[in-house]
Design a protein around this motif. Structure first.
Motif, short mmCIF file in Angstrom:
data_model
loop_
_atom_site.label_atom_id
_atom_site.label_comp_id
_atom_site.label_asym_id
_atom_site.label_seq_id
_atom_site.Cartn_x
_atom_site.Cartn_y
_atom_site.Cartn_z
N GLY A 282 0.25 12.71 11.80
CA GLY A 282 0.73 11.67 10.90
C GLY A 282 0.17 10.31 11.25
N LEU A 283 0.15 9.98 12.54
CA LEU A 283 -0.38 8.70 12.98
C LEU A 283 -1.88 8.59 12.69
CD1 LEU A 283 1.54 8.44 16.36
CD2 LEU A 283 1.93 7.02 14.33
N LEU A 284 -2.61 9.66 12.90
CA LEU A 284 -4.04 9.66 12.63
C LEU A 284 -4.33 9.54 11.13
CD1 LEU A 284 -5.17 12.42 15.14
CD2 LEU A 284 -5.82 10.00 15.23
N GLU A 285 -3.53 10.20 10.32
CA GLU A 285 -3.70 10.08 8.87
C GLU A 285 -3.44 8.65 8.41
OE1 GLU A 285 -1.09 13.03 7.35
OE2 GLU A 285 -2.38 14.71 7.93
N ASN A 286 -2.44 8.00 9.00
CA ASN A 286 -2.16 6.61 8.66
C ASN A 286 -3.35 5.70 8.95
OD1 ASN A 286 0.43 7.28 7.87
ND2 ASN A 286 1.41 6.53 9.73
N LEU A 287 -4.13 6.06 9.95
CA LEU A 287 -5.30 5.27 10.33
C LEU A 287 -6.57 5.69 9.60
CD1 LEU A 287 -4.58 4.95 14.14
CD2 LEU A 287 -4.59 3.11 12.47
N GLY A 288 -6.45 6.64 8.68
CA GLY A 288 -7.60 7.01 7.85
C GLY A 288 -8.66 7.83 8.54
N CYS A 289 -8.28 8.60 9.56
CA CYS A 289 -9.26 9.42 10.29
C CYS A 289 -9.51 10.74 9.57
CB CYS A 289 -8.75 9.72 11.70
SG CYS A 289 -8.46 8.24 12.70
N GLU A 290 -10.70 11.30 9.78
CA GLU A 290 -10.99 12.69 9.41
C GLU A 290 -10.52 13.56 10.57
OE1 GLU A 290 -14.98 13.53 8.30
OE2 GLU A 290 -15.01 12.10 6.65
N ILE A 291 -9.60 14.47 10.32
CA ILE A 291 -8.95 15.22 11.40
C ILE A 291 -9.34 16.69 11.35
CG2 ILE A 291 -6.73 15.78 12.45
CD1 ILE A 291 -5.58 13.44 10.72
N SER A 292 -9.72 17.21 12.51
CA SER A 292 -9.88 18.65 12.69
C SER A 292 -8.83 19.11 13.70
CB SER A 292 -11.28 19.00 13.21
OG SER A 292 -12.28 18.61 12.29
N ASP A 293 -7.98 20.01 13.27
CA ASP A 293 -6.86 20.44 14.09
C ASP A 293 -7.16 21.83 14.65
OD1 ASP A 293 -4.44 21.19 15.20
OD2 ASP A 293 -3.23 20.48 13.51
N TYR A 294 -7.34 21.90 15.98
CA TYR A 294 -7.64 23.16 16.64
C TYR A 294 -6.37 23.89 17.07
CZ TYR A 294 -12.59 21.94 16.75
OH TYR A 294 -13.88 21.63 16.39
N GLY A 295 -5.22 23.32 16.74
CA GLY A 295 -3.97 24.02 16.98
C GLY A 295 -3.58 24.08 18.44
N ILE A 296 -2.84 25.12 18.77
CA ILE A 296 -2.33 25.30 20.12
C ILE A 296 -3.32 26.14 20.92
CG2 ILE A 296 -0.44 26.26 21.51
CD1 ILE A 296 1.35 25.81 19.00
N VAL A 297 -3.76 25.61 22.06
CA VAL A 297 -4.75 26.28 22.90
C VAL A 297 -4.03 26.91 24.09
CG1 VAL A 297 -6.75 25.91 24.39
CG2 VAL A 297 -6.60 24.74 22.18
N PRO A 298 -4.33 28.16 24.43
CA PRO A 298 -3.66 28.82 25.55
C PRO A 298 -3.83 28.05 26.86
CG PRO A 298 -4.90 30.40 24.25
CD PRO A 298 -5.28 29.05 23.74
N ASP A 299 -2.87 28.21 27.75
CA ASP A 299 -2.90 27.55 29.05
C ASP A 299 -3.87 28.26 29.98
OD1 ASP A 299 -1.28 25.31 28.90
OD2 ASP A 299 0.55 26.44 29.25
N SER A 300 -5.16 28.07 29.75
CA SER A 300 -6.17 28.60 30.67
C SER A 300 -7.33 27.62 30.71
CB SER A 300 -6.66 29.98 30.23
OG SER A 300 -7.61 29.90 29.19
N LEU A 301 -7.99 27.56 31.86
CA LEU A 301 -9.11 26.64 32.02
C LEU A 301 -10.24 26.98 31.06
CD1 LEU A 301 -10.45 24.31 33.53
CD2 LEU A 301 -11.23 25.95 35.26
N GLN A 302 -10.54 28.28 30.93
CA GLN A 302 -11.67 28.66 30.08
C GLN A 302 -11.40 28.35 28.61
OE1 GLN A 302 -14.66 29.80 31.36
NE2 GLN A 302 -15.26 29.24 29.28
N ALA A 303 -10.18 28.64 28.14
CA ALA A 303 -9.85 28.34 26.75
C ALA A 303 -9.92 26.84 26.48
CB ALA A 303 -8.46 28.87 26.42
N THR A 304 -9.47 26.05 27.44
CA THR A 304 -9.51 24.60 27.28
C THR A 304 -10.95 24.11 27.25
OG1 THR A 304 -7.41 24.45 28.48
CG2 THR A 304 -8.66 22.41 28.21
#
Length: 402
Positions: free
Chosen positions: A204-226
């Motif tokens: 919501g805050l990013l949309e208010n600032l007019g950004c183009e947003i790509s949402d990668y969602g929830i990333v698993p708690d692992s170093l490789q996934a991050t």
């Protein structure tokens, strides 16, 4: 790092995105102007009246009760005839002043009777006349490059006939959220799980600032996934924002992942809430790097660090050249705060009917209701107690979220 020093560090590192596009003035709200806008005309373009009334020669009305013949009627959008001595012109707001007239008398100070008007006032030359170029002079810069366009700027551009505006392209922002405990609203909540409120707040805050947003969602708690997600996000984005995983626990993988894929330039700020704020860069394959900002996972910490640090940084990426730091106003504290923290605190508070500030009773970093209840934040210096009646620095949310 102290708050002010951290913000200065961020703003010094930011660089405006390249790329300019031209858009209709009607569609330019929230965009950042890329080129100075110069007026091609005077505003007003000619002398005109500020009032409904009568255009007169001031010398004809020196008595304070002069009766003149109404020689013409001049609505807005029409051009009157030269005003002869001893006559008046019925004139309406915005209409051009006829040649020969040097004052306008408002209709409330006149009494009309057929084709005559009695002026019960002694006008001064220039009274109720808007002069040519009084607002804007042809050839002057009306909007400098780096201006973030709001309704009033769009209206100003339109007032000189600008139909299209050159603006910087939108900043491309990738977001993702770490934590195996996170669930989305609508999903069943397993034991120990929490709903991912930060996803909704930050988007919501990013949309208010007019950004183009790509949402990668929830990333698993692992170093490789991050690491994999950081690499993918860096390829097409100017800035990567994460929430969670920036502390030093065994399941906090943001710091080592960023260090493996780029570099970390700043980590941990003397701010409460929100100490674990990370700033750095994630490399692209042979194509420079994307900026990185890692926010805390606690929802209030994430919200406040976005307003204090991410928003000013984004404004710089957008090309805004004016002041980016949050502006505070002095207001009276109607409460006592007896146990200050050694860090710079940002306390959720609301303006009461007496013009003072009330404090939300629970200032915990997970109490998201405080951000909805409050009108803004008290910027309280490290170690500073507050007594009822003290003047404090208050930053309204209204100045921070758009």
């Amino acid at each position: 790092m102290p708050v002010r020093e951290a913000l200065d560090f961020l703003l010094a590192a930011a660089r405006a995105v390249d790329g300019v596009e031209e858009v209709d003035t009607l569609a330019a709200n929230g965009r950042v102007l890329a080129v100075d806008q110069v007026s091609g005309l005077n505003v007003p373009s000619a002398d005109n009246t500020q009032m409904d009334g009568y255009a007169v020669r001031a010398a004809d009305c020196a008595s304070g009760s002069a009766t003149l013949r109404i020689a013409q009627r001049i609505p807005a959008g029409t051009v009157g005839q030269k005003l002869e001595p001893g006559t008046a012109a019925r004139i309406f707001t915005g209409a051009l002043i006829p040649e020969g007239a040097d004052a306008v008398v408002m209709q409330e100070q006149c009494e009309a009777d057929g084709d005559q008007v009695t002026v019960k006032h002694t006008p001064q030359p220039g009274e109720w006349i808007r002069r040519t170029g009084e607002d804007i002079v042809a050839g002057s810069v009306i909007l400098p490059a780096g201006t973030r366009l709001r309704g009033q700027e769009l209206g100003l551009a339109a007032s000189v006939g600008v139909a299209r505006l050159p603006v910087r392209r939108r900043v491309r922002v990738a977001v993702f959220f770490t934590g195996d405990e996170l669930a989305m609203p609508g999903e069943p909540l397993a034991p120990g799980a929490i709903y991912n409120s930060n996803r909704f707040t930050l988007r919501g805050l990013l949309e208010n600032l007019g950004c183009e947003i790509s949402d990668y969602g929830i990333v698993p708690d692992s170093l490789q996934a991050t690491r994999d997600t950081l690499r993918a996000a860096a390829a097409q984005h100017d800035l990567i924002i994460t929430s969670g995983g920036v502390s030093v626990g065994e399941e906090d993988h943001i710091k080592p992942a960023v260090e493996a894929e780029g570099r970390l330039n700043m980590w941990q700020i003397a701010v409460k809430p929100g100490k674990p704020l990370a700033f750095g860069e994630v490399h692209r394959d042979g194509q420079g790097s994307a900026f990185f900002l890692g926010l805390p996972g606690n929802p209030v910490s994430s919200f406040i660090t976005f307003l204090l640090f991410v928003r000013p940084f984004l404004l710089r990426l957008q090309g805004v050249t004016g002041a980016a730091a949050p502006k505070a106003i002095p207001l009276r504290a109607d409460f006592d705060w007896t146990k200050p923290d050694r860090r710079n605190e940002f306390l959720r508070a609301r303006i009461n009917d007496a013009g003072g500030l009330d404090l939300f009773p629970n200032q915990g970093s997970g109490v998201l209701t405080s951000t909805v209840w409050a009108d803004g934040l008290i910027d309280n210096p490290p170690g500073q107690a507050i007594a009822k009646g003290d003047i404090v620095r208050f930053i309204p949310f209204a100045s921070l979220q758009y």
